[in-house]
Design an enzyme around this catalytic site. Structure first.
Site, short mmCIF file in Angstrom:
data_model
loop_
_atom_site.label_atom_id
_atom_site.label_comp_id
_atom_site.label_asym_id
_atom_site.label_seq_id
_atom_site.Cartn_x
_atom_site.Cartn_y
_atom_site.Cartn_z
N GLU A 1 22.70 60.26 40.17
CA GLU A 1 22.67 59.08 39.30
C GLU A 1 22.97 59.54 37.88
O GLU A 1 22.30 60.44 37.36
CB GLU A 1 21.29 58.43 39.40
CG GLU A 1 21.17 57.09 38.72
CD GLU A 1 19.74 56.57 38.80
OE1 GLU A 1 19.32 55.93 37.83
OE2 GLU A 1 19.06 56.82 39.82
N ASP B 1 13.14 53.16 29.84
CA ASP B 1 12.97 54.61 29.86
C ASP B 1 11.88 55.07 28.92
O ASP B 1 11.69 54.53 27.82
CB ASP B 1 14.29 55.29 29.48
CG ASP B 1 15.34 55.12 30.56
OD1 ASP B 1 15.04 55.49 31.71
OD2 ASP B 1 16.43 54.62 30.25
#
Length: 251
Positions: free
Chosen positions: A36, A47
Site C-alpha cells: 500500500e 493518520d
C-alpha cells in the site's frame, strides 16, 4: 485481489525520497503480499503523528505525478499487487477519470480513498471498474450492518479499522478489534484485513488466529523510515521477515 493471511504494508510515497521509496517497495515485496503506497497529503486526518510527519516530509518535494512515476519504476520489475491510498482531494483536483486512468497506466491494482464513504463512491466505483482497478473501503467498529453489506458488495476486501482513532502503533490489539472482526465475518462474505495499530508479531498471530484474512502494518514501518531515512531498507526487510515467519506458523 485475494487474501490468505496476507501481510499488507504501508509507506508514504516520497518519504524521504522517490529513490528510497522504490527501494523500500522492493525490500517489502519479498515478505508482503500486498503493498500500500500513500499519496502525500496536507491534511491526513485518519493518520496519527508518525504518518502525518511522513506526509509532511514527502510534500516538501513530491507532486502527484511523482507517485505515478514511483509505481511505474516498481512495476517494471515486480507484479506484486499495489494499492494507492489517498484522500479524495487529489483525486477530485486531477479529475476522477484522469486519475484512475493514469493510475491504471502506471500499474496500480487498487485504490483506497480514505475519506470517501461507500454511499458516495458510485462514480469512483464505475470509473475504477472501467479501467480494471479495484476499490477497498474502510469499516469501523461502529459501522452499521447496512453499510457493511454495501461495502461487502463493492470492496476487494474490507479494511477494518481496529479501533476508534487514527493510525499508530499500540501495545496490544483491543478487545473491540476482535469483536468487530467477528461481527464483520458474520455479516459479510468479503475477506477482512485489520489495520490501525498492528505493529508486532504477537498482534499478527492473534489476529490471524481470530480469523483475519489480512493485516495492515504501516506506522511501525514508517517509524523505521523516520529514524533511519534512506538506510531503513534492511531494517524494514528484517521487520517483515519476522512478521512473515509468524504468518507461516499460523497456517
Amino acid at each position: 485481489m485475494k487474501l490468505n493471511k496476507s501481510i499488507i504494508t504501508f509507506i508514504t510515497a516520497g518519504d524521504p525520497s522517490k529513490k528510497a521509496t522504490i527501494n523500500f517497495l522492493f525490500a517489502m515485496e519479498k515478505y508482503a503480499d500486498i503493498l500500500e503506497l500513500g499519496i502525500p497529503f496536507s491534511d491526513p486526518v485518519a493518520d496519527g503523528e508518525v504518518i502525518q510527519r511522513a506526509n509532511y516530509r514527502a510534500l516538501k518535494h513530491m507532486r502527484l505525478q511523482d507517485v505515478f512515476y514511483i509505481v511505474e519504476e516498481f512495476r517494471e520489475h515486480s507484479d506484486k499487487p499495489l494499492i494507492l491510498m489517498t484522500y479524495y482531494n487529489p483525486v477530485f483536483r486531477m479529475g476522477l477519470e484522469k486519475f484512475v486512468s493514469r493510475a491504471k497506466e502506471a500499474g496500480v491494482d487498487g485504490l483506497i480513498v480514505v475519506d470517501l464513504p461507500v454511499d458516495e463512491a458510485d462514480d469512483l466505483i464505475k470509473v475504477s471498474r472501467k479501467y480494471g482497478i479495484g476499490n477497498v473501503f474502510l469499516s469501523a467498529p461502529n459501522t452499521s450492518e447496512s453499510r457493511l453489506k454495501a461495502i461487502d458488495e463493492v470492496s476487494e476486501f474490507i479494511y477494518l479499522v481496529s479501533t476508534y482513532g487514527v493510525t499508530g502503533e499500540r501495545d496490544k490489539i483491543s478487545k473491540l478489534a476482535f469483536e468487530s472482526l467477528s461481527r464483520i465475518k458474520r455479516i459479510c462474505n468479503s475477506p477482512v484485513a485489520v489495520g490501525f495499530g498492528v505493529s508486532k508479531e504477537d498482534h499478527v498471530r492473534e489476529l490471524f488466529d481470530a480469523g483475519a484474512d489480512g493485516v495492515v502494518m504501516g506506522s511501525a514501518i514508517v517509524r523505521l523510515i523516520e529514524r533511519y531515512g534512506e538506510d531503513a531498507e534492511d531494517l524494514i526487510a528484517k521487520k517483515l521477515k519476522a512478521i512473515s515467519a509468524v504468518k507461516e506458523k499460523t497456517k
